[in-house]
Design an enzyme around this catalytic site. Structure first.
Site, PDB file in Angstrom:
ATOM      1  N   TYR A   3      45.501  37.057  44.401  1.00 40.74           N
ATOM      2  CA  TYR A   3      46.381  37.194  43.249  1.00 40.74           C
ATOM      3  C   TYR A   3      46.881  38.622  43.081  1.00 40.74           C
ATOM      4  CZ  TYR A   3      46.651  32.836  40.587  1.00 40.74           C
ATOM      5  OH  TYR A   3      46.970  31.587  40.158  1.00 40.74           O
TER       6      TYR A   3
ATOM      7  N   ASP B 129      38.044  40.298  37.650  1.00 41.24           N
ATOM      8  CA  ASP B 129      38.749  41.235  38.526  1.00 41.24           C
ATOM      9  C   ASP B 129      38.587  42.698  38.125  1.00 41.24           C
ATOM     10  OD1 ASP B 129      39.539  39.279  40.239  1.00 41.24           O
ATOM     11  OD2 ASP B 129      41.516  39.013  39.375  1.00 41.24           O
TER      12      ASP B 129
HETATM   13 CO    CO Z   1      46.774  31.037  38.310  1.00 45.05          CO
END
Ligand code: CO
Length: 660
Positions: A390, A306
């Site tokens: 996320y 990320d």
């Molecule tokens: Co997770």
């Protein structure tokens, strides 16, 4: 054109004016085509040595680092613009067409083009229709362009690709992750703007249709018994802010921010007996990787890096008062560049506030009635980044006793997999009807460029071990601390060990503390997994930093990131495992301590539709750094606003638990 410098300190992030000026200088100086985009624009930071010279009156050039990529052909250049002289001092083409390849991070502008590219591909249309999708559904289908990983296939080598997965949605506010379209993956070349490979798995699994939404309208009835809880600081906060510089409870540091890492703490030190003592020169989280443990078409390649593949700073949230943070908040607005190199302000990207943190120290001496207790306060400096499904929070805490802590908060929506009726999901946990969550791991890596009392630092590893029976252990109760000095880089990669209470200490061997030892800080790690993918797998090759908890390197300004410079579509081998191969001396040297930590996530129903925050992190604690508990001088009035719940409301008004 003339460059403009608008900052007051060499570590201040580039201002909006400086970003505009740097991009314009590069455009003019190198006659850039209009198809050039700018995945990264940031300050090229001065080093510890540069800053020491600057403090003695030396001049420092103000430098901007610019990553420039031509989206018409994929050619990528790293440029350095000297804003002091107004010149491009370096402009180097990256050999991304050769092994081990690598690509600049995925840009937001590319997210938009991928959707159109995928939805116009006839193979993709045919594949989703096999799974019950109609022509009317297609405009509402959510396309997630996922960083692709690397498996040595021709369409991956030196190419700028993403792998796109698709989700059905009933309407625009519907949570697509409840409706994964399983077995269909479009590999999109972002330069050619076309689908170069379309995976249409033989096994057809219907799209789960049960709605699992989380917008406020989904929960019109909220629990009625929750009373307000207000944080009141009638005299304001205890910190002071001057530009990017912060002082609080003897602490001193500068706030920084980069597109890849997000929040950075610079020159973190503490005032002790009247002098400012350096502890950490620079602290940040340089990578975060999530490898998935499902071998099927939609999942085996998923391993989002990320930071390196998207940019935690580029995806930072604007934080809002009363939502993310509570109390008297100071926000930092962060100047940033968009994909076209145009400056804009990331409003409220960094949040800073104080929090009560329970008891700091306490003692009751029954012999003489002395009863002393002090509450702990911590300073919180944080930001949140949303990377696709996320959401990750990064919270640095400073405490009044000299402790430093980093806490990563993991929340958001899990990746999902469609499961046929009557079957169970073999690669993770079921979270709802026809819906599984693939098992995965999250690995962070924090880079701590240490500076204990300035000068050379040494890292030692400590284990508690039982002492054998003998003349010096006649009752069998003695145990020892075994210490290992990390002399060279290859001594350093290590695993935590709860059984021996293993910890690492960074100390300055050139100075003596109050008891004649080297002053230091120890890193206390949490029980944390390592990467479980096979060592030869491409994800383990690309994320090798996650195979060990601790690494120590000799400082080199070029070694900034645990996963190397360009992990996107990279064949592997870069980053920490490669840095330590140089085996440089790290004893009494300018050292960087790197810590990998994380979380193994086997999905469960409670994770859906949005998972409650999971925590991961570490602590740096003074260990022989101070001559005593430095928080003895805290004022005792900290509990003044607590009240006994058994008192009648009129008595509550002007009472406290200390003075009832
Ligand atoms: Co997770």
């Amino acid at each position: 054109m003339d460059a403009v410098i608008t900052v007051t300190h060499p570590l201040d992030p580039l201002s909006l004016t400086e970003i505009a000026s740097a991009v314009a200088l590069l455009r003019e100086g190198r006659k850039l085509a209009p198809t050039v985009r700018f995945p990264i624009v940031r300050l090229e930071e001065p080093t510890k040595t540069d800053l020491a010279a600057h403090r003695l009156g030396g001049s420092l050039p103000r430098l901007a680092f610019i990553l420039a990529m031509d989206i018409s052909n994929g050619e990528t250049f790293e440029g350095i613009v000297d804003l002091t002289s107004g010149e491009v001092t370096s402009y180097i083409r990256l050999p991304l067409d050769q092994l081990p390849y690598g690509q600049p991070p995925v840009m937001l502008c590319e997210f938009e083009t991928v959707e159109g590219t995928v939805k116009s591909d006839p193979r993709w249309i045919a594949a989703v229709k096999k799974r019950g999708i109609t022509d009317e559904d297609i405009p509402l289908i959510q396309i997630d362009p996922f960083s692709s990983g690397y498996f040595g296939r021709e369409f991956e080598k030196g190419k700028r690709i993403v792998r796109a997965v698709s989700y059905w949605r009933e309407d625009i506010r519907d949570n697509g992750y409840a409706h994964p379209i399983e077995g269909v993956v479009a590999v999109v070349d972002l330069i050619a703007n076309r689908v170069v490979d379309l995976v249409d798995d033989e096994k057809i699994i219907p799209v789960p249709r049960k709605k699992r939404n989380y917008g406020r309208e989904t929960f019109p009835e909220t629990r009625p018994d929750l009373k307000p809880l207000h944080i009141v600081q009638p005299q304001g906060p205890s910190f002071t802010v001057d530009g990017w510089k912060v002082e609080w409870q003897n602490w001193s540091f500068r706030v920084g921010f980069t597109p890849r890492e997000g929040l950075v703490l610079h020159e973190l030190g503490i005032k002790d007996e009247g002098r400012l003592r350096p502890i950490v020169f620079r602290a940040s989280v340089t990578e975060m990787v999530v490898p998935y443990a499902d071998p099927t078409a939609n999942h085996y390649w998923k391993s989002a890096f990320d930071a390196g593949e998207y940019g935690l700073g580029r995806l930072a949230n604007s934080l809002e008062l009363g939502c993310d943070c509570l109390g008297h908040i100071h926000y930092f607005d962060v100047p940033a560049a968009d994909d076209l190199g145009q400056p804009f302000t990331m409003k409220n990207a960094i949040c800073m506030h104080e929090e009560d943190y329970g008891i700091l120290w306490k003692h009751y001496e029954f012999r003489n009635g002395i009863f002393e207790v002090r509450r702990s306060r911590r300073l919180v400096i944080s930001f949140f980044a949303t990377v696709g499904n996320y959401d990750y929070g990064f919270y640095w805490y400073l405490y009044q006793d000299g402790t430093i802590q980093l806490e990563a908060k993991l929340t958001g929506i899990i990746q999902t997999a469609a499961v046929a009726t009557g079957e169970t999901y073999p690669w993770g946990g079921m979270v709802d009807d026809n819906l599984g969550g693939p098992t995965h791991q999250h690995f962070f890596n924090a880079r701590l460029h240490m500076d204990i009392d300035g000068g050379g630092n040494t890292v030692t590893e400590h284990d508690f071990v039982p002492r054998p029976w003998g003349e010096d252990n006649p009752y069998g109760n003695v145990f020892d601390t075994r210490t290992r000095v990390l002399k060279r880089e290859l001594d350093s990669p290590a695993l935590a060990d709860g059984e021996t209470g293993r910890y690492w200490k960074v100390s300055n061997p050139n100075i003596q503390n109050s008891v004649g030892k080297a002053p230091g800080y120890k890193i206390v790690v949490m029980p944390s997994p390592v990467m479980l993918a096979q060592p030869e797998s491409t994800v383990a090759q690309r994320g090798g930093f996650a195979k060990k908890h601790i690494w120590v390197t000799a400082f080199d300004a070029r070694e900034k990131y645990a996963s190397g410079d360009y992990p996107n579509v990279h064949a592997g081998g870069d980053g920490l495992p490669s840095y330590v191969k140089q085996n440089r001396e790290i004893d009494n040297a300018d050292v960087v301590l790197w810590h990998s930590f994380g979380h193994t996530h086997v999905c469960k129903p409670e994770d859906f539709p949005i998972m409650p925050v999971e925590y991961a992190g570490f602590t740096l604690k003074p260990n022989g750094f101070f001559a005593s508990n430095i928080a003895m001088d805290l004022p005792p009035e900290a509990n003044g606003h607590s009240v006994d719940n058994r008192l009648s409301p009129d008595k509550i008004k002007d009472s406290s638990c200390c003075h009832t």
